[in-house]
Design a protein around this motif. Sequence first.
Motif, mmCIF file in Angstrom:
data_model
loop_
_atom_site.group_PDB
_atom_site.id
_atom_site.type_symbol
_atom_site.label_atom_id
_atom_site.label_comp_id
_atom_site.label_asym_id
_atom_site.label_seq_id
_atom_site.Cartn_x
_atom_site.Cartn_y
_atom_site.Cartn_z
ATOM 1 N N HIS A 47 0.870 -1.293 0.042
ATOM 2 C CA HIS A 47 0.251 0.092 0.001
ATOM 3 C C HIS A 47 0.939 1.301 0.147
ATOM 4 O O HIS A 47 0.288 2.366 0.022
ATOM 5 C CB HIS A 47 -0.961 -0.082 1.138
ATOM 6 C CG HIS A 47 -1.964 -1.064 1.296
ATOM 7 N ND1 HIS A 47 -2.803 -1.429 0.222
ATOM 8 C CD2 HIS A 47 -2.051 -2.087 2.094
ATOM 9 C CE1 HIS A 47 -3.582 -2.338 0.444
ATOM 10 N NE2 HIS A 47 -2.860 -2.954 1.689
ATOM 11 N N ALA A 48 2.193 0.926 0.290
ATOM 12 C CA ALA A 48 3.021 2.219 0.018
ATOM 13 C C ALA A 48 3.971 2.198 -1.179
ATOM 14 O O ALA A 48 4.941 2.894 -1.262
ATOM 15 C CB ALA A 48 3.862 2.109 1.324
ATOM 16 N N GLU A 49 3.739 1.285 -2.249
ATOM 17 C CA GLU A 49 4.726 1.303 -3.332
ATOM 18 C C GLU A 49 4.369 2.619 -4.046
ATOM 19 O O GLU A 49 5.167 2.638 -4.857
ATOM 20 C CB GLU A 49 4.263 -0.091 -4.124
ATOM 21 C CG GLU A 49 4.672 -1.324 -3.203
ATOM 22 C CD GLU A 49 4.416 -2.672 -4.181
ATOM 23 O OE1 GLU A 49 3.660 -2.341 -4.950
ATOM 24 O OE2 GLU A 49 4.830 -3.624 -3.821
ATOM 25 N N ALA A 50 3.443 3.093 -4.077
ATOM 26 C CA ALA A 50 3.259 4.183 -4.958
ATOM 27 C C ALA A 50 4.238 5.433 -4.397
ATOM 28 O O ALA A 50 4.919 6.036 -5.314
ATOM 29 C CB ALA A 50 1.887 4.974 -4.746
ATOM 30 N N ALA A 51 4.677 5.596 -3.135
ATOM 31 C CA ALA A 51 5.844 6.273 -2.577
ATOM 32 C C ALA A 51 6.951 5.982 -3.200
ATOM 33 O O ALA A 51 7.800 6.900 -3.563
ATOM 34 C CB ALA A 51 5.655 6.389 -1.155
ATOM 35 N N GLU A 52 7.224 4.777 -3.069
ATOM 36 C CA GLU A 52 8.640 4.313 -3.636
ATOM 37 C C GLU A 52 8.618 4.655 -5.296
ATOM 38 O O GLU A 52 9.778 5.035 -5.508
ATOM 39 C CB GLU A 52 8.700 2.708 -3.673
ATOM 40 C CG GLU A 52 9.901 2.174 -3.951
ATOM 41 C CD GLU A 52 9.756 0.528 -3.821
ATOM 42 O OE1 GLU A 52 10.874 0.126 -3.816
ATOM 43 O OE2 GLU A 52 8.969 -0.028 -3.855
ATOM 44 N N ARG A 53 7.773 4.351 -5.899
ATOM 45 C CA ARG A 53 7.805 4.735 -7.293
ATOM 46 C C ARG A 53 8.198 6.187 -7.696
ATOM 47 O O ARG A 53 8.633 6.283 -8.262
ATOM 48 C CB ARG A 53 6.599 4.068 -8.012
ATOM 49 C CG ARG A 53 6.912 4.235 -9.537
ATOM 50 C CD ARG A 53 5.699 3.388 -10.261
ATOM 51 N NE ARG A 53 5.811 3.331 -11.740
ATOM 52 C CZ ARG A 53 5.159 2.573 -12.473
ATOM 53 N NH1 ARG A 53 4.304 1.750 -12.070
ATOM 54 N NH2 ARG A 53 5.388 2.927 -13.915
ATOM 55 N N ILE A 54 7.239 7.060 -6.836
ATOM 56 C CA ILE A 54 7.442 8.410 -7.116
ATOM 57 C C ILE A 54 9.093 8.764 -6.676
ATOM 58 O O ILE A 54 9.538 9.418 -7.455
ATOM 59 C CB ILE A 54 6.637 9.211 -5.871
ATOM 60 C CG1 ILE A 54 5.320 9.078 -6.223
ATOM 61 C CG2 ILE A 54 7.240 10.547 -5.766
ATOM 62 C CD1 ILE A 54 4.205 9.543 -5.277
#
Length: 225
Positions: free
Chosen positions: A126-133
Amino acid sequence: MNNIIQGIASFQGNVFPGQRQMYQQLVRDGQQPSALIIACADSRVSPEHITQAGPGDLFVCRNAGNIVPPASDVVGGVSSAIEYAVVALGVRDIVVCGHSDCGAMKGLMNRDLLKRMPSVASWLRHAEAAERIVCEAYPEGMDAQARHHALALENVVVQLANLRTHPSVAAALAKGSLRLHGWFFEIETGALLAYDGANGRFRPIAGADMPVAQDSSTGSRLQAA
């Protein structure tokens, strides 16, 4: 456990007698917290301690990485806490609070750390979007410490976006009865940063000046004809 048992004894013998009436009133009148704080389960990050709040002041939900899963058909502890806080308790503010030196964010940066923790690895999706950013929008030459700091900050913003997918939150924002806040606690300095939705930046909380991530005025929604 000895220190915990000693703490209980101190509370019951020294603290509670002087606060008995307050606790009895909290039972008689029920809880009326002003805010829901979704924070990391890290033992160094205590929302009540940071805000100097007392019993009944805050409704707190803590988990690894201060995660807010997007609304779905799968009911979980975080989603039920959000719904209860907004609908039953009528909180006016929801805070997502991240922090420095976050182990969950370190796990996102180095998946080898999660090999023996499949439940944690699944939760952190659920935090992978932050990693991708951070991987795609930040300079490649950042050192590990700066990258971790950026990831922890971006994770707060991502979880705020997830929070807005919950029907109770979306409705309260539309009615103008709820505000969302993104905080970041620097353990080593005691500083508390707040996300300013107007300019997309974190800045220190100074006195009564409290940046807001989103309220009814900063949110985007269709206007009635």
